[in-house]
Design an enzyme around this catalytic site. Structure first.
Site, PDB file in Angstrom:
ATOM      1  N   GLU A   1       0.825  -1.213   0.000  1.00  0.00           N
ATOM      2  CA  GLU A   1       0.000   0.000   0.000  1.00  0.00           C
ATOM      3  C   GLU A   1       0.860   1.264   0.000  1.00  0.00           C
ATOM      4  OE1 GLU A   1      -2.809  -0.433   3.197  1.00  0.00           O
ATOM      5  OE2 GLU A   1      -3.764  -2.173   2.279  1.00  0.00           O
TER       6      GLU A   1
ATOM      7  N   GLU B   1      -3.933  -8.930  -0.476  1.00  0.00           N
ATOM      8  CA  GLU B   1      -4.447  -8.798   0.893  1.00  0.00           C
ATOM      9  C   GLU B   1      -5.958  -8.745   0.795  1.00  0.00           C
ATOM     10  OE1 GLU B   1      -2.274  -6.114   3.467  1.00  0.00           O
ATOM     11  OE2 GLU B   1      -4.144  -5.482   4.434  1.00  0.00           O
TER      12      GLU B   1
END
Length: 804
Positions: free
Chosen positions: A404, A480
């Site tokens: 991220e 994820e």
């Protein structure tokens, strides 16, 4: 502290590798305490909201205004400085020495004999320190200074020498351990081609031999290999009928590199374990291991081990991997940092694929003092160490360069991705590279996602269909997924699907003082998630229906210290709710939901909730069954509640059996489950418990080593006088140990508990907890006695044997 090494009589010895376990530790460089490493100085506590109290807006959660986050990094005293020291006597006959740190939290500065000898910025990475200039004195006085600063982590990082340290003694001419690289070039039914290369430091006129030994013990040699002028050695093997490494058949080979002066005098010898296997990812076939297409059934794991903290332990790691494999999991993601060598060795031997991750941030900081401070200077060094240290592990099937990353929408970010991925390829051309992206549109519009070998997307499965249209790779990975939240043994009513699962009040009548009005818990009906995430059922629809989705890594396999979403602003929440297992390692109901979908070796039939609800008589209390069966019939006290079938058209009924209108009455619920052909595959029962009466203990494994490092995990629960588990018991228990074991830790899995893991007392959480014992180095009998602090429950006495 002195680590004594017995002198060797002969001069010119081959290598010796010594684990440096006993050190002295200090918080002020004045007062010292002997410790055994791995060691986490913060895990004993106390818990306190003042530790790393942050006032921030968590951008990843969509927050725009800063608020107080009291448990974000675990609420334990990991911030501050620490010093470690030890002394090693050097035997005669060695000419070179190297210290190998598998990780040290954080910013370790290593001094030898009073001089600074090495430094590494990143606490999660392995690094080496040349100790050769100091061994002439006959001893090494080693000291390590560590510092952890506030707001440098988004979760609990631990503190100290939390991974092993070893000293490697060799001759001046020796093998560079990290230069050894074993590659499977090709495989077919009858033969594999394996290449091995290595480099000799300070080469002399002589030869080398490289040996390859199979799981059957048979060894083959390439014959004498000339050492090149630059020290390189190389061998190629044709392995007939190779035993290939897979999660189902984790066959390991031994590779031994030997260096000779002339042809007979051994100067150095190094043996490693590896596996024969190939990896490929394509548009047409997806992810392939040894030419066979498969989808990742993976989980993300943080590095802490619950009540043990960050201090690495082989028994605890084996326990984690064993439980995940029994669930049907075949892969882990080391989120969001470099893994330990010990963890990778266990994944090799037990059969668990790995996405080895590196960074949680690059240049732009996700927390004020995080790795962004070091990225520009250290990123290439860290990637290099990660890959050189770990590239011979067959379990690792891809590298991850980030999680991220805020730069994912910029050209700068795209260029950094290309650079980091290129560095990975240059060090290891055998594995693909990925990273987890959480802004699909931004990463796709700027070409960031298209640049990756494996485009990984975190959450937002509803965007998958649009993502794939823009990906030239022709596939994507759920790097994820899910982030469903739950607390073991907690069930909230009415049962509602929600992405905001904070509860203002819940005071069960069986113990109105057990929790405060704001209880900091989530429901185990597994219908609660976060604003950015979803339920397991949502991910499985994409995994099962679209070949171009090559698998997932669920957030997370276990609860971890820190990041107590959705209770980031609620004290005393100090650990996560995302885990499939809780912080103690006890399975939540969700464990069986994943097992029912992933484990094809055995049937799963799991009923929930428990059936002890004194305040719910006559009230609607939905009943769920997690099973690989397709049809089931539920009975309440023998009365059928209907035979129902899974319904692929409904979000929650494709993978679950649900009876939503059941009214509670004390007694028994029973489910009978059938397969597609109508064959009975299993049953499960829940009974109403009476008054708590007797404590029950059970070890999770049967064999316990008397090596001073083996951990014995003991599950403690409570039954009524009929032997029925009491799922509502919250009694405080005490623990005493005698014989050849000692108390190590205790955990009940409650994310709001402020009880110390390192004190032999803790409250049951919904009828269960786990006590951790450590063996001594002497074989013999050990006894654990568990008592109710108020004396209302019959004690449990557990006796077991440790062996050499």
């Amino acid at each position: 502290m002195t680590a004594l090494l017995f002198s060797l009589c002969a001069m010119g010895q081959t290598r010796q590798e010594i684990n440096l376990k006993t050190w002295d530790f200090s918080h002020d460089n004045k007062s010292w305490t002997e410790v055994q490493i791995p060691h986490d100085w913060a895990i004993a506590g106390p818990f306190d909201k003042k530790w790393d109290l942050q006032k921030v807006a968590i951008v990843q959660n969509g927050e725009k205004e800063a608020t107080e986050k009291s448990g974000r990094s675990g609420a334990l005293p990991w911030i501050g400085e620490g010093w470690y020291k030890t002394t090693v006597k050097i035997p005669q006959g060695y000419e070179a020495a190297e210290l190998v740190f598998d990780g040290a939290m954080a910013e370790p500065r290593v001094s030898i004999n009073g001089e600074e000898a090495g430094y590494w910025a990143y606490g999660y990475n392995a690094f080496r320190v040349d100790a050769t200039p100091y061994i002439k004195s006959g001893k090494l006085d080693i000291s390590v200074h560590l510092q952890n600063i506030e707001e440098s982590s988004r979760w609990y990082p631990g503190a100290g020498l939390y991974r092993p340290v070893k000293l490697v003694l060799t001759q001046k001419t020796h093998i560079d351990d990290w230069s050894i690289f074993v590659r499977t070039m090709s495989i077919d039914k009858n033969q594999a081609t394996v290449e091995v290369e290595a480099r000799v430091i300070n080469p002399v006129k002589g030869t080398a031999q490289i040996f390859l030994k199979g799981p059957d013990g048979r060894s083959s040699s390439c014959g004498d290999t000339r050492i090149e002028a630059d020290g390189k050695v190389y061998a190629k093997f044709k392995v007939k009928n190779p035993q290939l490494w897979t999660p189902e058949t984790p066959s390991l080979y031994e590779v031994k590199v030997e260096v000779y002066k002339g042809h007979h005098e051994v100067l150095d010898s190094k043996t490693i374990k590896t596996g024969i296997r190939t990896i490929r990812v394509t548009r047409e076939k997806g992810f392939q291991l040894n030419g066979q297409t498969r989808k990742f059934k993976g989980v993300c794991l943080h590095h802490d081990l619950g009540p043990l903290g960050a201090a690495i332990n082989k028994s605890a790691l084996i326990r984690q991997i064993r439980m995940m494999k029994e669930m049907g999991c075949d892969a882990i993601r080391t989120s969001h940092n470099m893994p330990s060598t010990m963890q990778m060795e266990i994944c090799d031997s037990m059969g668990m694929m790995v996405m080895a991750e590196s960074f949680d941030m690059w240049i732009y900081p996700k927390c004020k003092n995080g790795y962004a401070r070091f990225f520009k200077e250290w990123a290439a060094k860290d990637i290099t160490n990660l890959i050189l240290n770990h590239r011979n592990h067959p379990s690792i099937v891809m590298w991850s360069i980030g999680n991220e990353i805020p730069e994912q929408g910029s050209e700068e970010g795209r260029q950094l991705s290309i650079q980091l991925q290129g560095l990975c390829h240059s060090l290891d051309p055998t594995r693909p590279v990925t990273q987890g992206m959480d802004h699909a549109e931004a990463s796709l519009n700027g070409g960031f996602a298209q640049a990756m070998d494996v485009p990984g997307f975190n959450y937002r499965v509803h965007k998958y269909a649009n993502n794939i249209k823009q990906l030239p790779q022709g596939f994507l990975l759920g790097s994820e997924t899910t982030s469903t939240v739950s607390s073991r043994g907690v069930y909230k009513f009415p049962v509602e699907v929600t992405d905001n699962s904070q509860y203002a009040s819940w005071a069960p009548t069986y113990d109105p003082t057990a929790f405060s009005k704001a209880d900091g818990q989530c429901s185990s009906y597994d219908v609660e998630y976060c604003a950015w995430s979803n339920l397991p059922d949502d991910d499985w629809r994409w995994q099962d229906d679209y070949s171009w989705v090559i698998g997932e890594f669920v957030w997370t396999g276990y609860d971890y210290l820190g990041e107590p979403t959705p209770y980031d602003e609620y004290w005393p929440s100090r650990s996560s709710y995302f885990g499939i297992c809780d912080l103690a390692g006890l399975p939540k109901d969700r464990y069986y939901l994943y097992k029912s979908h992933w484990n094809k070796k055995e049937h799963t039939v799991h009923l929930l909730p428990h059936w002890t609800w004194p305040d719910r008589k006559g009230k609607v209390t939905p009943v769920y069954c997690y099973t690989d069966g397709v049809e089931g019939e539920l009975f309440v006290n023998g009365k059928s509640q209907g035979r129902i079938r899974k319904n692929p058209a409904e979000r929650l009924d494709r993978y679950r059996l649900r009876w939503n209108d059941v009214k509670y009455e004390p007694g028994e619920i029973k489910v009978v489950v059938y397969d597609e052909q109508g064959n009975l595959i299993g049953e499960d029962v829940r009974k109403t418990a009476g008054k708590a009466s007797v404590l029950v203990t059970q070890t999770e494994t049967a064999n316990h080593k008397a090596d001073g490092e083996d951990l014995i995990f003991v599950r403690v629960s409570v039954n009524d006088n009929k032997g029925i588990p009491v799922p509502t018991c919250q009694n405080v228990l005490t623990f005493s140990v005698s014989g050849e074991a000692r108390f190590e830790a205790v955990c009940n899995g409650d994310a709001t508990s402020l009880e110390s893991f390192k004190q032999p007392q803790m409250r049951l959480f919904n009828g269960e907890l786990v006590v951790v014992l450590r063996s001594t180095t002497k074989a013999g009998k050990a006894t654990l006695t568990v008592k109710d602090k108020q004396g209302k429950l019959k004690p449990a006495v557990l006796t077991f044997q440790t062996v050499k």
